[in-house]
Every structure is written in C-alpha cells, then in structure tokens.
Motif scaffolding. Structure first.
Motif, PDB file in Angstrom:
ATOM      1  N   ARG A  98       2.694   7.683   4.051  1.00 25.16           N
ATOM      2  CA  ARG A  98       3.762   7.311   3.124  1.00 25.16           C
ATOM      3  C   ARG A  98       5.137   7.492   3.769  1.00 25.16           C
ATOM      4  O   ARG A  98       6.068   6.727   3.496  1.00 25.16           O
ATOM      5  N   GLN A  99       5.266   8.494   4.640  1.00 24.55           N
ATOM      6  CA  GLN A  99       6.520   8.661   5.362  1.00 24.55           C
ATOM      7  C   GLN A  99       6.801   7.450   6.253  1.00 24.55           C
ATOM      8  O   GLN A  99       7.952   7.023   6.398  1.00 24.55           O
ATOM      9  N   LEU A 100       5.754   6.898   6.850  1.00 25.26           N
ATOM     10  CA  LEU A 100       5.933   5.694   7.665  1.00 25.26           C
ATOM     11  C   LEU A 100       6.419   4.521   6.807  1.00 25.26           C
ATOM     12  O   LEU A 100       7.259   3.734   7.249  1.00 25.26           O
ATOM     13  N   LEU A 101       5.896   4.416   5.598  1.00 22.08           N
ATOM     14  CA  LEU A 101       6.350   3.355   4.698  1.00 22.08           C
ATOM     15  C   LEU A 101       7.816   3.547   4.322  1.00 22.08           C
ATOM     16  O   LEU A 101       8.582   2.573   4.251  1.00 22.08           O
ATOM     17  N   PHE A 102       8.220   4.798   4.098  1.00 15.44           N
ATOM     18  CA  PHE A 102       9.626   5.077   3.801  1.00 15.44           C
ATOM     19  C   PHE A 102      10.512   4.692   4.992  1.00 15.44           C
ATOM     20  O   PHE A 102      11.595   4.119   4.817  1.00 15.44           O
ATOM     21  N   ALA A 103      10.057   5.024   6.191  1.00 13.05           N
ATOM     22  CA  ALA A 103      10.832   4.695   7.391  1.00 13.05           C
ATOM     23  C   ALA A 103      10.978   3.186   7.548  1.00 13.05           C
ATOM     24  O   ALA A 103      12.044   2.697   7.944  1.00 13.05           O
TER      25      ALA A 103
END
Length: 204
Positions: A98-103
């Motif tokens: 999910r952090q990758l999606l935020f990035a």
C-alpha cells in the motif's frame, strides 16, 4: 468552501519537490518492506513446513509401531505461534504494498489524486502495531520451542540415544525454533522502518 488559491510557480515547484521526496522515501521503504517481509517469511515458512512435515511423518511411523519415540511433546504450541507470526508477516507485506501505491499516487500531476498525509501515517501505524503483534507471537513460539529443546538437552544422560529416543534433539525441532527467530527478525526490521518513516513524515 473557499475557492482554491492558485499556487505561484515557486510554490508549485517547492511542493512538487517535497511530494517527490516523500514519494521516493515511501517507495524505498515499501520495496524494502516487501523484499524483507516476503523473503524472510518464505524462509521461515519453508523451515516450518519441514518441521510440520517431519513431525507428521514421525507421528505416522510411531503410530504404526505403537510407540511415541518419533514425536516431540510440547512443540505443537510453538508451531501454532509460528503460523500466527507468519500470517501477520504477510499482512505487513500487504501494508508495504500500500505504501508503494501511495508513492505512485504522489507522482500524479493531479493534486486531487495525492493521498492524504493522515492516510499514509495510518498505514504506517498499522504496520507498527502489526509488527509488535508479530514479534509477540514469535517470542511466544520461539520461547516455547527453546524451552522444549532446553529441557531435552538437560535431561540427556549418557546413552540416551539408545534408551530413550524421545529425548534426542532432532534437526526438525531446531527448524521450528529458527522459523520463529526469523519471523521475529522480520517483524523487528519492519517495525523499525515504520517508526522511522512516521517520525520523518511528522517533521515534513
């Protein structure tokens, strides 16, 4: 609602630079988290599967021979906690994704597509909570396994391999202890990364 005030070119460049920096940090932490959690999780899972398969095989052989020489009493609870710790590890890997999606959303030209700071911090805090829970499961599992191994090591007199095979410390027993230690390490690294990222975001 007040109309949105357009940003000047300098302010827009400054905001874009700041969002780009946050996006790079989130992407780095996200990829590192996925690689660490999945890598160590797979290693722990393989050891756990060997331990469970060996335990079931020995139990089947012992049942045919009407004895308990092939089983190690007390390791069932350690296996349970190890499975729980690996399950939590998979959840923390999902949070890293999910952090990758935020990035990725932070790199979007449309500011309306950018995630809220509170949403990013919430995901990181969930990772911290999950990391502590996973470490607790790993400590319980590792402690149970090491307690059994310690009791077997203390109770081994000379010639125990001949007279009482249930007291032998088998490699499969050590695999279970190692699986718990690996998951504990993975949860510790993930928790430290999440805490450091939250502290950094609060200063931005």
């Amino acid at each position: 609602m007040q109309p949105h005030t357009p940003l000047s070119a300098a302010e827009d460049d400054s905001l874009a630079h700041k969002l780009g920096q946050i996006g790079r940090i989130l992407r780095l932490i996200g990829w590192a988290g996925i690689a660490t959690q999945l890598g160590l999780g797979i290693a722990a899972g393989v050891l756990l599967l060997f331990a469970i398969a060996g335990r079931n095989f020995n139990s089947a052989i012992s049942a045919q021979e009407n004895n308990t020489a092939g089983t190690t009493p007390g390791l069932g609870i350690a296996t349970f906690w190890a499975v729980c710790a690996i399950a939590v590890l998979l959840y923390t890997a999902f949070l890293a994704f999910r952090q990758l999606l935020f990035a990725r959303r932070l790199r979007h030209a449309n500011h309306d597509r950018h995630p809220k700071k509170s949403d990013v911090i919430q995901v990181l805090k969930l990772g911290i909570i999950a990391g502590f829970i996973g470490m607790a499961f790993s400590i319980l599992g590792g402690g149970s396994a090491l307690g059994v191994l310690l009791s077997k090591a203390i109770s081994q007199p000379q010639g125990v391999a001949i007279y009482d095979p249930t007291r032998i410390i088998r490699p499969l027993d050590v695999f279970l202890a190692m699986a718990n230690m690996i998951t504990m390490t993975a949860h510790f690294l993930g928790t430290i990364a999440s805490v450091a990222t939250v502290n950094w975001l609060h200063r931005q």
